[in-house]
Design a protein around this motif. Structure first.
Motif, PDB file in Angstrom:
ATOM      1  N   ARG A 233       0.847  -1.190   0.000  1.00 54.84           N
ATOM      2  CA  ARG A 233       0.000   0.000   0.000  1.00 54.84           C
ATOM      3  C   ARG A 233       0.882   1.239   0.000  1.00 54.84           C
ATOM      4  N   LYS A 235       1.941   5.261   0.754  1.00 59.93           N
ATOM      5  CA  LYS A 235       1.916   6.049   1.980  1.00 59.93           C
ATOM      6  C   LYS A 235       0.523   6.604   2.225  1.00 59.93           C
ATOM      7  N   GLY A 236       0.090   6.508   3.450  1.00 59.80           N
ATOM      8  CA  GLY A 236      -1.193   7.086   3.809  1.00 59.80           C
ATOM      9  C   GLY A 236      -2.355   6.149   3.614  1.00 59.80           C
ATOM     10  N   THR A 238      -3.999   3.539   4.857  1.00 57.41           N
ATOM     11  CA  THR A 238      -4.186   2.598   5.956  1.00 57.41           C
ATOM     12  C   THR A 238      -5.243   1.581   5.564  1.00 57.41           C
ATOM     13  N   ARG A 241      -8.579   2.947   5.178  1.00 57.20           N
ATOM     14  CA  ARG A 241      -8.868   3.838   4.056  1.00 57.20           C
ATOM     15  C   ARG A 241      -9.036   3.067   2.757  1.00 57.20           C
ATOM     16  N   VAL A 588      -1.765   9.037  -0.079  1.00 52.70           N
ATOM     17  CA  VAL A 588      -3.189   9.096   0.216  1.00 52.70           C
ATOM     18  C   VAL A 588      -3.428   9.870   1.508  1.00 52.70           C
TER      19      VAL A 588
ATOM     20  N   GLU B   7      -1.708  11.022  10.225  1.00 52.51           N
ATOM     21  CA  GLU B   7      -0.956  11.016   8.980  1.00 52.51           C
ATOM     22  C   GLU B   7       0.360  10.283   9.157  1.00 52.51           C
ATOM     23  N   THR B  10       0.125   6.518   9.476  1.00 52.52           N
ATOM     24  CA  THR B  10      -0.135   5.810   8.238  1.00 52.52           C
ATOM     25  C   THR B  10       1.117   5.663   7.404  1.00 52.52           C
ATOM     26  N   ARG B  13       5.740   2.008   7.270  1.00 51.89           N
ATOM     27  CA  ARG B  13       5.523   0.963   6.279  1.00 51.89           C
ATOM     28  C   ARG B  13       5.914  -0.388   6.840  1.00 51.89           C
TER      29      ARG B  13
END
Ligand code: HEM
Ligand SMILES: [Cu+2]
Lengths: 617, 194
Positions: A233, A235-236, A238, A241, A588, B7, B10, B13
């Motif tokens: 996925r 960045k951002g 989750t 989302r 995202v 932010e 998320t 990684r």
């Protein structure tokens, strides 16, 4: 909510991605072009997920036509036994017997073979590979913001194992003894003893080989889907989302990973019983009046193993359709999906429950009645998460500014079919009622509506909706609407009457009801069903024509985001190349369902949350 | 929750390498296949008419051989990372030899079973043992192929502890440990059930 007051975005998401996307130096290496340089590597042995998706889809369409045509042939025999089928002789050869009066009838043995092949092809090749294979491949990398699958090589192999499975199955159609004819569930002893019926010989051998190859394909694909969703996925992005499509494909892949190996186990034991003389599933069998020396096995054991896959398999088929429908409904109702988290939790609940209800297919197989009761309870509990989903779809539509196009109509049609078929599931889930209903046309009606038609509707919704992303053209809307209304009404005309047949006790998979006086008044109903089926088949041909015509001649897509959707695939170029995004990959900032928020028509996932925005997900 | 914090959350990684993760998923699906057989075993056994017999001792000796091969392979990996080229290569060869002797000894085990009167096409109690150990052996075959690839890497390529080769070795190691674990599962299962 008046649509006219809403502001359309006045920025280009592609520029946003260039400004604040994530630089992964993908295009520095040019590894994309290496395996895309020739026609063969580009279109045939491609490792690009978008091409592989198209390969799955078109192979699926091929099999759907074959599988559906088979059903038309056996329906003709069933609905019109007195009419001559001699005109099919050029196609079917010796499987049509012509009597002195010149009346051609379908060979009963081949009738069973057609029913078996129809089930196998539709369940595995069309609704598993053609549906989940197509859309998992197309949408997972695009919607999670990845360049491709975790392992493009395994992904390519997944398709080619499927292709090989198809070749083997196709070859079995031309055997002089005919393809396997013991039903798509391949229960022993029909699936084990070659002397049981003509199709149980070479036909069954090819059937098992084909399905073992198919299991390999599903596992390779599934491993990739899960890994990609969890590890690639952007960045951002989750988990909370993710668009519901991705949740559905992800959970589907997990179910497949856990249940398909069990099917392989069952098939391997069948192969041992067939070829090596073991007796896992055989006991006390008389062939031609003589006792077989194979004792000690249990045919019920096979049923347990088979349905441990078999039931999850039906959810492997329906969950991707549910995901596609959730997304299409939200986009075309211009509203956030209602109860996003409830949708995710209900997918998870359905997935979990699907592993503990398998014996509801075996109520009449002599399973201990106490155990049966436990399975009744679990089976009926599935209605709860299913109902949650239905309510959420309806609520998503409610008060929406709905665009009625082919995609959204099929999505709405899906909801209707799922309700109708789900309700009859609740009847069947009660073991007492199932005593009467089991192996009748009631079951046929149930699973065709809830699985067959509903999953096809989900697939059609997906195809109409993402066709522009696949081929940079639109499908024809008028033909699409004719396709929808005809199929919607026609499907009910085919399967609704079957409930009555089933309640009266008409058994499924019978070649003829001639000897049953009790069923003689259903002759006209059977004719009616057959005629409806022919019309619906014709409409699907219309769809296929529209599909291929539009690939080359459809209306061109002129903007990147024709539906005004929020998800990442619509930020790629109209015809995305290898690696999907030409420069950086998008970052995202929000969930996938910001429709009609704070006076905006829609907000793409790549737009950062602004200071004065109301609560963001 | 504060938007900025969310932010940041998320953006953490996943640390596990995707290919390693995919390999583990493959192990899960293979485990499911064997669990299906062991469940079938239990169901069938509870139905009666079940032959009781003891596994020949060689299967236990063999277990030690397989475990040892896991230890040698792991040590080889250990020395690979520490740039001890000779130990790395030597232990790798040793692992392959142990793996091959495991296969050979399984075969002897099957012969002894057969001589005891436990045939593949006899009572399902015996058939199940053949199926479980036979399919395990098939997977060992695949594992041996993986080891041979590792060996080719070791001897044909210049010695170099690059991240890519570390990953390859790690995948080999995971696969091999898994096959070990699978055998332990099968053996303990059969012992506990009889
Ligand atoms: C409310 C949820 C559902 C319940 C309670 C339910 C219950 C049942 C039961 C008890 C049977 C066995 C009937 C018999 O053979 O006598 C059955 C058959 C079947 N169901 Fe459902 N079902 C439900 C939803 C679904 C869904 C969502 C699908 C697929 C997407 C599905 C697909 C099938 C299939 C394929 C069969 C027949 C398999 C065969 O015998 O060939 N069902 N269902
Ligand atoms: Cu079921």
């Amino acid at each position: 909510m008046a649509a006219t007051n809403l502001v359309k975005p006045d920025y280009d998401p592609a520029l946003l991605i260039e400004e604040q996307g994530y630089e992964d130096h993908f295009h520095d290496h040019h590894h994309g072009d290496k395996y895309q340089s020739s026609f063969i590597t580009h279109y045939i042995f491609s490792q690009d997920h978008k091409i592989i998706a198209k390969q799955f889809l078109i192979t699926g369409i091929f099999w759907a036509i074959i599988g559906a045509a088979m059903s038309i042939i056996f329906r003709l025999q069933l609905g019109f036994p007195e009419e001559s089928l001699a005109w099919l002789k050029p196609l079917l050869g010796k499987w049509i017997t012509v009597n002195e009066a010149g009346i051609g009838t379908l060979d009963p043995q081949f009738y069973y073979a057609l029913v078996t092949m129809h089930g196998t092809i539709l369940v595995f090749f069309v609704l598993t590979a053609g549906l989940s294979g197509t859309f998992s491949n197309l949408l997972i990398p695009l919607q999670v913001g990845a360049r491709d699958m975790a392992s493009p090589l395994l992904n390519m192999l997944s398709y080619w194992f499927f292709f090989l499975a198809g070749v083997v199955m196709f070859a079995s159609l031309f055997l002089s003894t005919g393809p396997f004819s013991g039903g798509w569930t391949a229960y022993p002893p029909l699936s084990i003893l070659p002397q049981a019926s003509t199709g149980s010989g070479a036909g069954m051998t090819l059937w098992t080989v084909s399905l073992v190859l198919f299991v390999v394909s599903v596992l390779l694909g599934g491993i990739n889907y899960i890994t990609t969703v969890l590890n690639l996925r952007t960045k951002g992005m989750t988990m909370w989302r993710l668009p519901l499509t991705i949740w559905a494909f992800f959970v589907t892949a997990i179910i497949g990973l856990l249940s398909f190996p069990v099917l392989a186990s069952a098939f391997f034991l069948v192969i041992f019983d067939r070829e090596l003389g073991t007796s896992f599933f055989l006991s006390d069998i008389y062939v031609g009046g003589e006792a077989l020396d194979r004792v000690g096995g249990s045919p019920i054991l096979y049923q347990h193993l088979f349905w441990f896959l078999g039931h999850p398999e039906v959810y492997i088929i329906i969950l991707p359709a549910m995901g596609l429908v959730s997304e299409v409904l939200s986009v075309h109702a211009r509203k956030p999906i209602f109860g996003y988290k409830a949708m995710v939790y209900s997918i998870l609940a359905i997935a979990f429950l699907s592993f503990i209800v398998w014996a509801h297919h075996m109520f009449m197989a002599g399973v201990n009645p106490f155990i049966t009761n436990i399975f009744v309870v679990f089976t009926l509990i599935i209605a709860v998460p299913s109902a949650v989903k239905v309510f959420n779809w309806i609520t998503t539509l409610y008060g929406g500014n709905i665009r009625f196009n082919s995609a959204s109509l099929f999505a709405i049609g899906f909801v209707s079919m799922f309700i109708s078929g789900g309700l009859t599931g609740i009847f069947l889930g009660n073991s007492a009622i199932d005593i009467q209903m089991h192996d009748t046309y009631f079951v046929v009606a149930h699973f065709h509506i809830v699985m067959g038609i509903a999953a096809f509707f989900g697939m059609f919704a997906g195809i109409y909706n993402w066709f522009p992303k696949m081929y940079s053209r639109f499908m024809n809307e008028t033909l699409g609407k004719i396709h929808f209304w005809g199929t919607f009404i026609g499907a009910y005309l085919i399967f609704w009457p079957m409930h009555y047949l089933g309640m009266a006790g008409v058994p499924r998979r019978y070649y003829s009801f001639e000897g049953f006086d009790a069923f003689s008044h259903f002759d006209d109903m059977n004719k009616f069903i057959t005629v409806s089926a022919i019309i619906v088949f014709g409409l699907q041909i219309l769809f296929v024509v529209n599909f291929f015509y539009s690939i080359w001649k459809g209306k061109k897509v002129t903007s990147k985001n024709p539906w005004g959707a929020t998800t990442l695939e619509w930020t790629t170029p109209i015809t995305p190349g290898h690696g999907n995004w030409p420069g950086k990959i998008p970052v995202v900032h929000r969930w996938a369902y910001d429709y009609g928020k704070d006076g905006n028509e829609y907000i793409p996932q790549v737009l950062p949350v602004s200071e004065d925005e109301s609560e963001a997900h | 929750m504060n938007v900025a914090i969310r932010e940041q959350q998320t953006q953490t990684r996943n640390k596990i390498h995707p290919l390693l993760f995919a390999t583990l998923l493959g192990c899960v699906s293979i485990t499911m296949m064997f669990m299906a057989w062991t469940s079938a075993y239990i169901v069938r056994q509870s139905a009666g008419n079940w032959l009781e017999f003891r596994l020949p001792t060689i299967f236990f000796i063999n277990t030690a051989v397989l475990l040892l091969s896991s230890v040698t392979l792991h040590s080889s990996y250990f020395f690979f990372k520490r740039k001890k080229e000779q130990l790395y290569k030597g232990l790798l060869v040793l692992s392959l030899l142990l793996a091959l002797s495991f296969l050979a000894m399984q075969y002897i085990g099957w012969q002894q079973l057969f001589d005891m009167g436990v045939a593949l096409d006899g009572n399902p109690a015996g058939s199940f043992v053949y199926v479980l150990s036979g399919f395990h052996a098939l997977h060992i075959f695949a594992g041996v192929a993986v080891l041979i690839v590792a060996l080719i890497h070791a001897f044909a390529l210049k010695f170099n502890v690059s991240p890519k080769r570390k990953l390859r070795f790690k995948l080999t190691l995971v696969i091999w440990h898994f096959l070990d674990f699978l055998w332990l599962y099968i053996l303990t299962f059969i012992i506990l059930q009889s």
